[in-house]
Design an enzyme around this catalytic site. Structure first.
Site, PDB file in Angstrom:
ATOM      1  N   GLU A  87      60.528  80.022  45.180  1.00  0.00           N
ATOM      2  CA  GLU A  87      59.421  79.089  45.014  1.00  0.00           C
ATOM      3  C   GLU A  87      58.476  79.219  46.207  1.00  0.00           C
ATOM      4  OE1 GLU A  87      60.667  75.650  42.206  1.00  0.00           O
ATOM      5  OE2 GLU A  87      61.055  75.040  44.254  1.00  0.00           O
ATOM      6  N   GLY A 142      53.054  72.696  42.972  1.00  0.00           N
ATOM      7  CA  GLY A 142      52.200  71.533  42.720  1.00  0.00           C
ATOM      8  C   GLY A 142      50.738  71.766  43.053  1.00  0.00           C
ATOM      9  N   GLU A 149      60.595  70.915  49.504  1.00  0.00           N
ATOM     10  CA  GLU A 149      60.271  69.521  49.838  1.00  0.00           C
ATOM     11  C   GLU A 149      61.374  68.906  50.693  1.00  0.00           C
ATOM     12  OE1 GLU A 149      59.555  68.306  45.803  1.00  0.00           O
ATOM     13  OE2 GLU A 149      57.771  69.575  45.795  1.00  0.00           O
ATOM     14  N   ASN A 181      62.772  70.428  37.217  1.00  0.00           N
ATOM     15  CA  ASN A 181      63.015  69.578  38.385  1.00  0.00           C
ATOM     16  C   ASN A 181      62.055  68.393  38.308  1.00  0.00           C
ATOM     17  OD1 ASN A 181      63.305  68.405  40.867  1.00  0.00           O
ATOM     18  ND2 ASN A 181      62.557  70.159  42.055  1.00  0.00           N
ATOM     19  N   TRP A 182      62.596  67.246  37.949  1.00  0.00           N
ATOM     20  CA  TRP A 182      61.738  66.070  37.750  1.00  0.00           C
ATOM     21  C   TRP A 182      61.274  65.459  39.068  1.00  0.00           C
ATOM     22  CZ3 TRP A 182      64.100  62.532  33.342  1.00  0.00           C
ATOM     23  CH2 TRP A 182      64.234  63.299  32.176  1.00  0.00           C
ATOM     24  N   LYS A 183      61.905  65.844  40.165  1.00  0.00           N
ATOM     25  CA  LYS A 183      61.597  65.262  41.484  1.00  0.00           C
ATOM     26  C   LYS A 183      61.707  63.732  41.392  1.00  0.00           C
ATOM     27  CE  LYS A 183      58.935  69.370  42.391  1.00  0.00           C
ATOM     28  NZ  LYS A 183      57.835  70.034  43.077  1.00  0.00           N
ATOM     29  N   HIS A 187      65.426  72.878  48.344  1.00  0.00           N
ATOM     30  CA  HIS A 187      64.038  72.834  47.875  1.00  0.00           C
ATOM     31  C   HIS A 187      63.098  72.684  49.078  1.00  0.00           C
ATOM     32  CE1 HIS A 187      60.419  71.582  45.828  1.00  0.00           C
ATOM     33  NE2 HIS A 187      60.930  72.086  44.732  1.00  0.00           N
ATOM     34  N   SER A 214      53.924  75.974  39.990  1.00  0.00           N
ATOM     35  CA  SER A 214      52.832  75.885  39.011  1.00  0.00           C
ATOM     36  C   SER A 214      53.060  76.759  37.780  1.00  0.00           C
ATOM     37  CB  SER A 214      51.482  76.215  39.671  1.00  0.00           C
ATOM     38  OG  SER A 214      51.228  75.293  40.714  1.00  0.00           O
ATOM     39  N   GLY A 274      58.383  72.179  37.857  1.00  0.00           N
ATOM     40  CA  GLY A 274      58.169  70.826  38.361  1.00  0.00           C
ATOM     41  C   GLY A 274      57.329  70.032  37.382  1.00  0.00           C
ATOM     42  N   GLY A 275      56.030  69.905  37.670  1.00  0.00           N
ATOM     43  CA  GLY A 275      55.114  69.071  36.875  1.00  0.00           C
ATOM     44  C   GLY A 275      55.227  69.259  35.375  1.00  0.00           C
TER      45      GLY A 275
HETATM   46  P1  13P Z   1      55.474  72.635  40.142  1.00  0.00           P
HETATM   47  O1  13P Z   1      55.888  73.307  38.871  1.00  0.00           O
HETATM   48  O2  13P Z   1      54.976  71.235  39.926  1.00  0.00           O
HETATM   49  O3  13P Z   1      54.521  73.490  40.935  1.00  0.00           O
HETATM   50  O4  13P Z   1      56.783  72.465  41.050  1.00  0.00           O
HETATM   51  C1  13P Z   1      57.644  73.544  41.204  1.00  0.00           C
HETATM   52  C2  13P Z   1      58.886  73.064  41.863  1.00  0.00           C
HETATM   53  O5  13P Z   1      58.854  72.624  43.008  1.00  0.00           O
HETATM   54  C3  13P Z   1      60.133  73.093  41.095  1.00  0.00           C
HETATM   55  O6  13P Z   1      61.231  72.865  41.902  1.00  0.00           O
END
Ligand code: 13P
Length: 250
Positions: free
Chosen positions: A167, A173, A97, A9-11, A95, A213, A234-235
């Protein structure tokens, strides 16, 4: 047999040229990958290119969201039908967020799931508790309530194409990962919850991904659990080598 999946997930990251480079790097580094289905989820801006570039590969493409409406005067929105016209397969929904910053509720996510299913898209549906809920030992209730609301009136036949991502919000993050035991315990709970509603065949075939993470150094331990079928990253998905290393962690 359920699928092992690693989805990135590149956000809201990557300009157009940066995104093209990253897709290309992921393609080049994953040619011999057999262990897992790779999915990448760039911003809308890059979806068309992502679909074309990955056409001859096993990499799937996901959008990060879609509208709960079919079409019409909803400025700035993208419908499930539009996404499916790109011949892509997946959409990340619910998600944390989107819940926290855009006020998405389980009922709204339910509408989005229906839009995706109507248009032949596979939703990757997220759930998870905040730290305070875990500290108060409410995390199972919170996740059960999210699942109940998000999948209301989704039939067993429709549910067949669903992927779930657990999640924990406190792990996203933050560099704080759920322990393998915490992940397994919740994934098992989610699978049993789905078993109660949809039966054993669907529950056993359901891929449940862990997100929060997740990185090359902890992926193996997380993925070795019986009910952890991969990750939503994510990251670490913004670096091709790390992302692919995670996919080789099964
Ligand atoms: P991180 O891997 O950056 O913690 O993010 C996870 C995420 O929100 C994937 O959708």
């Amino acid at each position: 047999m359920r699928k092992q999946i690693v989805a990135g997930n590149w956000k809201m990251n990557m300009t157009f040229p940066e995104g093209i480079n990253l897709i290309q790097e992921i393609i080049n580094n994953s040619t011999s990958l057999k262990e897992a289905q790779l999915i990448i989820s760039p911003p809308y801006l890059l979806l068309n290119e992502a679909v074309s570039l990955t056409e001859e590969t096993n990499i799937g493409i996901a959008a990060q969201n879609c509208s709960d409406h079919e079409k019409g005067a909803f400025t700035g929105e993208i419908s499930a039908k539009m996404l499916s016209s790109l011949e892509m397969k997946y959409v990340i929904l619910g998600h944390s967020e989107r819940r926290a910053y855009f006020g998405e509720t389980d009922q709204l996510i339910n509408q989005k799931i229906k839009q995706c299913l109507t248009n032949g898209l596979q939703p990757i549906v997220c759930c998870g508790e905040i730290m305070e809920e875990r500290e108060n030992k409410e995390h199972f209730n919170v996740v059960a309530k999210q699942i109940k609301g998000m999948f209301e009136r989704i039939t067993a036949e429709e549910f067949d194409s669903i992927i779930i991502a657990y999640e924990p919000v406190w792990a996203i993050g933050t560099g704080k990962t759920a322990s393998p035991d915490q992940a397994q315990e919740m994934h098992h709970f989610i699978r049993e919850t789905i078993r109660n509603s949809y039966g054993s065949e669907i529950a056993n075939n359901l891929s449940i991904l862990y997100g929060g993470s997740c990185k090359p150094s902890n992926a193996k331990e997380l993925f070795s659990n019986a009910d952890v079928d991969g990750g939503l990253i994510g990251g670490a998905s913004l670096n091709a080598k790390d992302f692919i290393a995670i996919a080789y962690s099964f």
